[in-house]
Scaffold this active site. Structure first.
Site, short mmCIF file in Angstrom:
data_model
loop_
_atom_site.label_atom_id
_atom_site.label_comp_id
_atom_site.label_asym_id
_atom_site.label_seq_id
_atom_site.Cartn_x
_atom_site.Cartn_y
_atom_site.Cartn_z
N ASP A 178 -3.92 7.51 8.33
CA ASP A 178 -5.31 6.62 8.61
C ASP A 178 -4.77 5.67 9.71
O ASP A 178 -5.63 4.57 9.95
CB ASP A 178 -5.85 6.05 7.50
CG ASP A 178 -4.87 5.14 6.67
OD1 ASP A 178 -3.68 5.00 7.18
OD2 ASP A 178 -5.30 4.48 5.77
N SER A 184 0.73 -1.03 -0.05
CA SER A 184 -0.13 0.03 -0.01
C SER A 184 0.94 1.19 0.02
O SER A 184 0.32 2.29 -0.32
CB SER A 184 -0.92 0.07 1.32
OG SER A 184 -0.19 -0.25 2.41
N HIS A 209 -0.84 4.37 7.19
CA HIS A 209 -0.30 4.92 6.19
C HIS A 209 -0.01 6.38 6.46
O HIS A 209 -0.56 7.04 7.49
CB HIS A 209 -1.24 4.86 4.77
CG HIS A 209 -1.54 3.56 4.47
ND1 HIS A 209 -2.88 2.95 4.99
CD2 HIS A 209 -0.82 2.56 3.97
CE1 HIS A 209 -3.00 1.85 4.54
NE2 HIS A 209 -1.73 1.24 3.94
#
Length: 393
Positions: free
Chosen positions: A351, A45, A354
């Site tokens: 979040d 990610s 991240h």
């Protein structure tokens, strides 16, 4: 897409040299593309520009494809797990190349000759079967680094402009390969689902070997410039700080508030990875293999957040649903009732797991400009700058 001004993301201390460099940016843009003709991305990610979205059922997208993700730069969700651009985006801008498209968004008209990104949020270095044997059945994806390499090999012939047997090698010789970050989710999936530290630490060498094997495979295919990032300081992430809250003050770094034993795990991974990269450099001296020190590039933001313009609490997530670190594991950013902070550029963490665009920009700067890489990229491509107001080198 219209770009927002990245100078607003930088601190006054950094603004003066960057403003001075603006005078050189026009000529630099014209020659930046001559350094690399394409960017090839792998990872999880931290690098995914939209692949995971395509693996979810229509009508039920991953939370990273819901607002407020993407609000800062793109003004809408793109599948990136952040409020804006990722490190790979700043790399592309620095070389005057288009933002790297996600492989799984392809159609008949897609042209990947200037870049292609195979990274998938939640992807691991080790195969899914390894985690199933551990009893972990709720992984967000069954994509591994090996899967991404197979995707790349499948489309490699289509990336060539001729039918020459040397075409694939020639394409890779002019490509910039970003091999990760990968490996972080091998530990995230386990630790955040109750697997003990000793068991997780026991398979770190296997994770590193898998990354090293992928690097060697890319070199055999013809790659000559590869960047291999280390892991971030996971002990500073809001998700870990929430799940592993402790009354034992010795668990925490007094200067930052990060959890020491989790950061020690990341540093252990990074030490083994650097050792493997040294081995590969000896075997393949013609290749430029760069270790990107994401760990220390990010740690400086936690040690001195105000210096870098982060006036929000450095360890709290910008987008969350409450709690001491604004993180609740069952409620992701993009799900109700999460709300974003007013100004993500004041926060390091987006979040819980991240970083914000502002933080990613500074990590990218540390890698491309140094000192947070074994070879600063601007020594290989000294005139690299951006074509859309992003990172200036």
């Amino acid at each position: 897409m219209a770009a927002s001004s990245s100078i607003q993301l930088l601190t006054p201390a950094l603004a003066i040299p960057i403003l001075s460099f603006l005078k050189l940016s026009t000529s630099a843009r014209a020659s930046a593309g001559s350094c690399y003709k394409s960017i090839i991305g792998f990872g999880d990610s931290l690098t995914d520009t939209g692949n995971l979205v395509q693996l979810f059922p229509p009508g039920n997208p991953t939370h990273c494809y819901r607002p407020p993700n993407g609000e800062t730069f793109f003004k809408h969700p793109t599948g990136r797990c952040s409020d804006g651009r990722l490190i790979i985006d700043f790399i592309a801008e620095s070389f005057g190349l288009p933002l790297v498209p996600a492989y799984l968004w392809r159609d008949e008209s897609t042209d990947f000759r200037q870049g292609v990104n195979f990274a998938v949020s939640g992807a691991t270095a080790l195969n899914n079967s390894f985690f199933l044997e551990m009893g972990l059945h709720d992984l967000s994806t069954n994509v591994s680094l090996g899967t991404q390499l197979r995707w790349f090999k499948d489309i490699l012939p289509s990336l060539c402009s001729s039918n020459s047997s040397d075409c694939s090698s020639e394409f890779l010789q002019s490509s910039f390969v970003l091999m990760g970050e990968i490996g972080g989710d091998d530990y995230n999936h386990a630790l955040l689902n109750g697997i003990k530290l000793d068991e997780v630490k026991s398979y770190v060498p296997a994770v590193v070997r898998e990354i090293a094997s992928a690097v060697e495979e890319m070199i055999k295919l013809g790659a000559v410039t590869l960047v291999v990032p280390g892991n971030l300081p996971i002990g500073c992430l809001a998700a870990y700080l929430t799940d592993f809250q402790s009354s034992n003050q010795h668990d925490y770094d007094t200067a930052t508030g990060c959890i020491n034993w989790l950061n020690d795990l990341a540093k252990y991974h990074n030490r083994l990875l650097q050792k493997e990269l040294n081995r590969i450099r000896t075997l393949h001296p013609h290749a430029t293999i760069i270790y990107a020190d994401y760990y220390n590039a990010a740690m400086r933001l936690y040690r001195s957040p105000i210096t870098y313009g982060f006036r929000g609490e450095a360890l709290r997530a910008c987008c969350g649903a409450g709690g001491p670190y604004n993180y609740i594991s069952s409620i992701h950013c993009g799900d109700l009732p999460t709300t974003p902070c007013d100004d993500p550029s004041l926060y390091v963490n987006w979040d819980g797991l991240h970083l914000t665009e502002a933080a990613y920009q500074l990590v990218a700067q540390g890698m491309l400009q140094g000192p947070y890489s074994t070879t600063p990229i601007n020594t290989i491509c000294p005139l690299a700058s951006t074509s859309s107001g992003g990172l200036l080198l």
